[in-house]
Scaffold this motif. Structure first.
Motif, PDB file in Angstrom:
ATOM      1  N   LEU A 164       0.818  -1.218   0.000  1.00 64.12           N
ATOM      2  CA  LEU A 164       0.000   0.000   0.000  1.00 64.12           C
ATOM      3  C   LEU A 164       0.847   1.262   0.000  1.00 64.12           C
ATOM      4  N   LYS A 165       2.152   1.127   0.142  1.00 62.51           N
ATOM      5  CA  LYS A 165       3.015   2.303   0.206  1.00 62.51           C
ATOM      6  C   LYS A 165       3.088   2.974  -1.165  1.00 62.51           C
ATOM      7  N   ARG A 166       2.885   4.277  -1.177  1.00 62.23           N
ATOM      8  CA  ARG A 166       2.953   5.040  -2.425  1.00 62.23           C
ATOM      9  C   ARG A 166       4.378   5.524  -2.666  1.00 62.23           C
ATOM     10  N   PRO A 167       4.857   5.470  -3.898  1.00 65.56           N
ATOM     11  CA  PRO A 167       6.219   5.955  -4.173  1.00 65.56           C
ATOM     12  C   PRO A 167       6.291   7.471  -4.096  1.00 65.56           C
ATOM     13  N   LEU A 168       7.440   7.964  -3.672  1.00 63.96           N
ATOM     14  CA  LEU A 168       7.646   9.411  -3.584  1.00 63.96           C
ATOM     15  C   LEU A 168       8.021   9.968  -4.953  1.00 63.96           C
ATOM     16  N   PRO A 169       7.578  11.184  -5.283  1.00 63.64           N
ATOM     17  CA  PRO A 169       7.988  11.787  -6.549  1.00 63.64           C
ATOM     18  C   PRO A 169       9.476  12.105  -6.538  1.00 63.64           C
ATOM     19  N   PHE A 170      10.115  12.017  -7.721  1.00 67.87           N
ATOM     20  CA  PHE A 170      11.551  12.273  -7.792  1.00 67.87           C
ATOM     21  C   PHE A 170      11.875  13.718  -7.424  1.00 67.87           C
ATOM     22  N   LEU A 171      11.118  14.657  -7.964  1.00 68.29           N
ATOM     23  CA  LEU A 171      11.370  16.074  -7.691  1.00 68.29           C
ATOM     24  C   LEU A 171      10.038  16.751  -7.401  1.00 68.29           C
ATOM     25  N   PRO A 172       9.607  16.783  -6.131  1.00 71.52           N
ATOM     26  CA  PRO A 172       8.319  17.402  -5.806  1.00 71.52           C
ATOM     27  C   PRO A 172       8.345  18.908  -6.039  1.00 71.52           C
ATOM     28  N   GLN A 173       7.259  19.418  -6.597  1.00 67.26           N
ATOM     29  CA  GLN A 173       7.161  20.858  -6.825  1.00 67.26           C
ATOM     30  C   GLN A 173       6.894  21.618  -5.527  1.00 67.26           C
ATOM     31  N   ARG A 174       6.067  21.030  -4.672  1.00 63.83           N
ATOM     32  CA  ARG A 174       5.758  21.652  -3.375  1.00 63.83           C
ATOM     33  C   ARG A 174       5.668  20.562  -2.326  1.00 63.83           C
ATOM     34  N   ILE A 175       6.264  20.826  -1.170  1.00 64.32           N
ATOM     35  CA  ILE A 175       6.295  19.850  -0.082  1.00 64.32           C
ATOM     36  C   ILE A 175       5.512  20.420   1.102  1.00 64.32           C
ATOM     37  N   GLY A 176       4.588  19.637   1.608  1.00 65.91           N
ATOM     38  CA  GLY A 176       3.864  20.018   2.808  1.00 65.91           C
ATOM     39  C   GLY A 176       4.624  19.567   4.051  1.00 65.91           C
ATOM     40  N   LEU A 177       4.794  20.453   5.001  1.00 69.26           N
ATOM     41  CA  LEU A 177       5.546  20.147   6.220  1.00 69.26           C
ATOM     42  C   LEU A 177       4.674  20.450   7.430  1.00 69.26           C
ATOM     43  N   ILE A 178       4.438  19.423   8.253  1.00 69.16           N
ATOM     44  CA  ILE A 178       3.678  19.576   9.507  1.00 69.16           C
ATOM     45  C   ILE A 178       4.664  19.394  10.642  1.00 69.16           C
ATOM     46  N   THR A 179       4.852  20.437  11.429  1.00 73.71           N
ATOM     47  CA  THR A 179       5.830  20.395  12.516  1.00 73.71           C
ATOM     48  C   THR A 179       5.514  21.491  13.518  1.00 73.71           C
ATOM     49  N   GLY A 180       6.255  21.489  14.610  1.00 74.20           N
ATOM     50  CA  GLY A 180       6.072  22.519  15.624  1.00 74.20           C
ATOM     51  C   GLY A 180       6.633  23.864  15.169  1.00 74.20           C
ATOM     52  N   ARG A 181       6.058  24.919  15.707  1.00 76.69           N
ATOM     53  CA  ARG A 181       6.479  26.264  15.331  1.00 76.69           C
ATOM     54  C   ARG A 181       7.895  26.532  15.851  1.00 76.69           C
ATOM     55  N   ALA A 182       8.757  27.040  14.931  1.00 80.88           N
ATOM     56  CA  ALA A 182      10.141  27.408  15.269  1.00 80.88           C
ATOM     57  C   ALA A 182      10.879  26.255  15.939  1.00 80.88           C
ATOM     58  N   SER A 183      10.592  25.034  15.525  1.00 83.94           N
ATOM     59  CA  SER A 183      11.225  23.855  16.124  1.00 83.94           C
ATOM     60  C   SER A 183      12.520  23.520  15.389  1.00 83.94           C
ATOM     61  N   ALA A 184      13.351  22.727  16.067  1.00 87.13           N
ATOM     62  CA  ALA A 184      14.581  22.276  15.440  1.00 87.13           C
ATOM     63  C   ALA A 184      14.284  21.389  14.244  1.00 87.13           C
TER      64      ALA A 184
END
Length: 416
Positions: free
Chosen positions: A141-161
């Motif tokens: 069920l794992k989807r392959p990652l695109p070779f060169l993504p145009q836009r990447i979504g990042l979910i993380t803490g604010r101002a985190s390392a």
């Protein structure tokens, strides 16, 4: 019977509405029949003032945005085996109470049990087995990652390392990369709802090619939101590939197993998602050099083949084969002429011999030796050769042929 009881006894309708007190009393009665219950959740607020006989807490569901007001004796908080603070996961035993005067619902608890590390790990393992049995960890069920993504979504803490690591490493590897950063709480009771909202928004954005869920290391309690069942199912339901980069290498929340790719660290996630421009350029240069070398080798091989073809006699002197064949044809023609001449001579000799034999055995030679051919003249017919006396009675007209001509005669008589 009181007026309230009389009103409640009549059917409710637009002509016979219930007053607020009746509705409140009915709700209080229904809730009271629920009895005592066990409730699990996370503490999001504790209000225990010194000298008061009641402490107030807010118990929140870790998966959805729902909370419940709780009251208890301060001694329950003070005598707890594990220190209770905001974000602690607990199991409470108590009874729901509806206050008709304020129209509020409150859980009055008489027992609080903090969920320890062992219990949390056991619950995570049980959930891990459930999700694995449902097939959410299936590698197919794992989807392959695109070779060169145009836009990447990042979910993380604010101002985190984690955010700094992902953005800096990605920009260093491919400067043109673009990010859509969604800052959320990454621990505590509000983490799961915020992460779910950000994940849903990024998955719905058609411009986002891959989503990175990143957080630095922490304790089991800090990483607990990333083993939440609702979050795991949301990651599995995403149509956009999701990379889980939670904690460090030893950390293994359930989101790592559900995601399409598990990264050991946020830095590793950036390396997995964004290609290295320098390495790719080196690879392109290497491929160009290999292609040029392969093309030159191919040209040299073809030139060698052409040179070999040109050195062949048939191409070096194309008329040589024709000349050789012409000489051969002349030889064959002369041989054929000799054979024909010889055959003619042989046949001519044979004809001469046959002619001589025919002349010797023919009637002309016989006539020349003094013999004659006697023929009977038949009226209106050809003369017939006479072979006996009976064929020429006296008076028969005869034709006598000798070597130099013929004469007519008549039979005068017979002699034997």
């Amino acid at each position: 019977m009181t007026s309230t009881q009389a009103t409640a006894g009549r059917p409710n309708s637009a002509d016979n509405p219930w007053p607020v007190r009746t509705v409140a009393q009915k709700v209080a009665g229904w809730i009271d029949r629920l009895g005592t219950i066990w409730v699990e959740g996370q503490i999001t607020q504790i209000n225990a003032r010194p000298g008061t006989r009641t402490a107030f807490l807010t118990l929140r569901d870790s998966s959805v945005d729902m909370s419940l007001s709780v009251s208890c004796a301060p001694q329950l908080l003070q005598n707890s085996e594990l220190p209770l603070h905001e974000g602690s996961r607990v199991v409470m035993f108590g009874k729901l109470t509806f206050w008709p005067g304020r129209g509020t619902l409150q859980l009055r608890v008489t027992e609080i049990r903090a969920v320890g590390i062992g219990e949390l790990l056991a619950r995570i393992e049980r959930l891990r087995g459930l999700l694995a049995a449902e097939g959410l960890f299936d590698p197919r069920l794992k989807r392959p990652l695109p070779f060169l993504p145009q836009r990447i979504g990042l979910i993380t803490g604010r101002a985190s390392a984690a955010e700094r690591d992902v953005l800096s490493v990605a920009a260093r590897r491919w400067p043109a990369v673009r990010f859509d950063v969604r800052n959320t709480t990454v621990q505590g009771p509000t983490a799961v709802p915020q992460i779910l909202d950000a994940l849903e928004a990024l998955d719905a954005d058609p411009n986002v090619d891959v989503i990175i869920l990143a957080r630095g290391g922490g304790s089991v309690e800090d990483l607990l939101p990333f083993s939440d069942e609702a979050l795991c199912r949301a990651i599995s339901a995403c149509t956009t590939p999701v990379v889980s980069a939670i904690g460090h290498e030893p950390d293994s929340p359930l989101s790592d197993h559900v995601a399409d790719l598990r990264a050991a660290t946020p830095t590793d996630a950036a390396k997995c998602v964004v290609p290295d421009a320098v390495a790719e350029q080196q690879l392109v240069d290497e491929l160009v050099a290999r292609s040029a070398a392969a093309l030159r080798n191919w040209v040299r091989r073809e030139e060698h083949v052409i040179a070999q073809l040109r050195d062949r006699p048939v191409l070096a002197d194309p008329l040589r084969a024709l000349d050789r064949r012409a000489e051969e044809i002349d030889r064959l023609r002369q041989g054929a002429r000799r054979d024909v001449t010889r055959c003619i001579q042989v046949e001519a000799t044979t004809v001469e011999h046959l002619r001589a034999r025919l002349s010797t055995l023919g009637p002309a030679a016989t006539l020349a030796r003094g013999y004659a051919v006697v023929q009977r003249i038949v009226p209106d017919g050809e003369p017939e050769v006479v072979r006996s006396l009976e064929e020429m009675p006296p008076g028969t007209q005869l034709r006598v042929r000798v070597a130099d001509g013929a004469s007519r005669a008549a039979v005068m008589g017979w002699e034997k």
